[in-house]
Design an enzyme around this catalytic site. Structure first.
Site, PDB file in Angstrom:
ATOM      1  N   GLY A 137     -18.255  44.495  -1.494  1.00 58.67           N
ATOM      2  CA  GLY A 137     -17.709  45.356  -2.543  1.00 58.67           C
ATOM      3  C   GLY A 137     -16.678  44.617  -3.357  1.00 58.67           C
ATOM      4  O   GLY A 137     -16.543  43.399  -3.240  1.00 58.67           O
ATOM      5  N   ASN A 138     -15.961  45.352  -4.196  1.00 59.69           N
ATOM      6  CA  ASN A 138     -14.872  44.717  -4.937  1.00 59.69           C
ATOM      7  C   ASN A 138     -13.722  45.701  -5.089  1.00 59.69           C
ATOM      8  O   ASN A 138     -13.820  46.853  -4.672  1.00 59.69           O
ATOM      9  CB  ASN A 138     -15.361  44.184  -6.280  1.00 59.69           C
ATOM     10  CG  ASN A 138     -15.937  45.277  -7.146  1.00 59.69           C
ATOM     11  OD1 ASN A 138     -15.274  46.265  -7.436  1.00 59.69           O
ATOM     12  ND2 ASN A 138     -17.197  45.121  -7.546  1.00 59.69           N
ATOM     13  N   ARG A 139     -12.643  45.235  -5.695  1.00 57.11           N
ATOM     14  CA  ARG A 139     -11.400  46.005  -5.689  1.00 57.11           C
ATOM     15  C   ARG A 139     -11.275  46.985  -6.853  1.00 57.11           C
ATOM     16  O   ARG A 139     -10.220  47.596  -7.034  1.00 57.11           O
ATOM     17  CB  ARG A 139     -10.204  45.042  -5.708  1.00 57.11           C
ATOM     18  CG  ARG A 139     -10.056  44.291  -4.405  1.00 57.11           C
ATOM     19  CD  ARG A 139      -9.043  43.171  -4.530  1.00 57.11           C
ATOM     20  NE  ARG A 139      -7.739  43.651  -4.953  1.00 57.11           N
ATOM     21  CZ  ARG A 139      -6.800  42.881  -5.492  1.00 57.11           C
ATOM     22  NH1 ARG A 139      -7.025  41.609  -5.684  1.00 57.11           N
ATOM     23  NH2 ARG A 139      -5.637  43.397  -5.828  1.00 57.11           N
TER      24      ARG A 139
END
Ligand code: CTP
Length: 421
Positions: free
Chosen positions: A219-221
């Protein structure tokens, strides 16, 4: 609570009047008063008599730290029916009932709140809440139109559960959302024109999650806050908005926005491509994963002899580039405006803007919104600053401020682009 949004350009405490109409949603006004006082503003609450049937005077006095009156004959030497409106820098009416808006349109001054509305010269926001039939009644529709023509902001109500078993348009938007919109007017009083009326806008927001096995993902932030702010504002500027929402920091669906929830980049691509035909604009603010695991294990990957040394990745399709291609192919309307985002850091090869200019050329979109990232900027926080780059070579800086303020700058540029067509 959102907001005085962190990093916003609001300087110093402001004098805010919170007007409360007599509806069941009056209880939500308490959260609004609290958010404004916690942000350091001076708040005067002016309920109608019937609002006090729902929430007691003592509650409003305790939350605002100020006396609360409904009529014009209390505290007469202070001339409150004139002074409160004259002094206010922002008036927020929540909930605004059908009756209260009708009285405002008629210019009545038969209680302290309506008298205050006549003397206020600052931005005035009405956040309506009522049953769907009342909201849709021609009298209310005409009153809303009239209030808007006179320069007030009437927020689109949310759809959903009303009192009892009823559902439909007419629900008060969440207090956070009202506070965010209203706070933005303290940063920029002209941020909510109805310039997107009749436009269809698709906005993507949040991050994507690329599964690795049944319990893990890449995932990412991205929090989704910037895209949600754009969607929320576009609807309040009159557009019909579809928000393709990936993974976010558990953000509530914005009021009056059609929200499609997705998880992976591929699901996001499908949803964007499904909704893009017929749209006037597509705004890709989502942080789409560039890669996904080449294979997804059907059972949890365990430690031990069979554990992988590395995880092979494959490229996801570039949705933005795909949109530009679809516009060339005629799959989507040639007049659809396409807006991209770029999160960039400067490096040995060039500055943030050098990289952004190259990305704009590479992606072929009409407008690129550029955020400088790194040092805790842009991700997971409530503030943003950056630049807007146009395919026509136009470049402008976006001043530091809340994500709502940045959203308003993006929509200004989009609106200008759409009216050029
Ligand atoms: N984007 C997209 N599909 C992808 C990756 C990105 O539509 N698979 C969109 C984003 O929504 C954003 C823009 O492309 O509007 C730029 O995203 P960014 O991650 O900055 O650019 P990349 O194309 O990934 O370029 P790079 O990682 O090389 O900087």
């Amino acid at each position: 609570m959102a907001e005085q949004e962190e990093g916003s350009a609001i300087r110093g405490p402001k004098r805010i009047v919170v007007g409360v109409g007599g509806g069941i949603a009056a209880y939500k006004s308490c959260a609004i008063v609290r958010a404004f006082t916690e942000a350091g503003h001076h708040v005067r609450v002016i309920p109608t008599e019937s609002a006090l049937e729902f929430v007691g005077r003592a509650t409003f006095e305790a939350l605002s730290g100020n006396p609360v009156h409904t009529g014009v004959f209390t505290d007469v030497p202070q001339v409150p029916h004139v002074r409160l409106g004259q002094d206010a820098e922002l008036v927020v009416i929540a909930p605004a009932t059908a009756d209260l808006m009708a009285r405002a349109v008629a210019g009545r001054a038969d209680d302290l709140l309506t008298a205050t509305l006549l003397t206020a010269r600052c931005p005035v926001v009405f956040a309506p809440a009522m049953h769907t039939e009342m909201w849709e009644h021609p009298a209310t529709v005409a009153n809303v139109t009239m209030l808007r023509q006179r320069g007030s902001i009437v927020i689109e109500p949310a759809s959903g559960r009303l009192t009892g078993k009823d559902t439909g348009a007419g629900r008060l938007p969440e207090p956070d959302e009202i506070v965010a919109l209203a706070s933005m007017l303290l940063e920029r009083s002209d941020a909510l024109p109805r310039d997107l009326e009749g436009r269809r806008v698709v906005v993507s927001a949040g991050g994507t999650r690329e599964p690795l096995d049944p319990v893990r993902f890449l995932g990412n932030r991205s929090s989704g806050k910037q895209g949600y702010a754009i969607a929320r504002l576009a609807v309040q500027r009159g557009a019909e908005v579809t928000l393709i929402a990936g993974a976010t920091a558990e953000l509530a669906d914005p009021a009056a926005v059609d929200v499609v929830h997705v998880r992976t980049a591929e699901q996001m691509r499908e949803a964007v491509m499904k909704h893009a035909p017929g749209a006037d604009a597509v705004i890709m603010s989502a942080a789409v994963a560039d890669f996904r695991p080449a294979t997804v294990a059907t059972s949890k990957i365990k430690k031990g002899a069979d554990e992988p040394d590395s995880i092979p990745l494959i490229r996801n399709d570039d949705i933005l580039a795909g949109l530009v291609q679809a516009r060339r192919d005629g799959t989507i309307d040639p007049s659809t405006a396409i807006v991209g985002f770029a999160a960039e850091t400067g490096d040995a090869d060039g500055s943030v803007l050098d990289h952004a200019r190259a990305k704009l050329a590479r992606k072929g979109c009409d407008l690129l919104v550029v955020n400088a990232v790194g040092d805790g900027k842009a991700f997971e926080v409530d503030h943003n600053d950056g630049w807007l780059l146009g395919a026509d070579g136009a470049e402008s800086a976006i001043e530091p401020g809340s994500k709502s303020l940045m959203a308003s700058r993006v929509l200004d540029a989009l609106s200008a682009l759409l009216t050029q067509d």
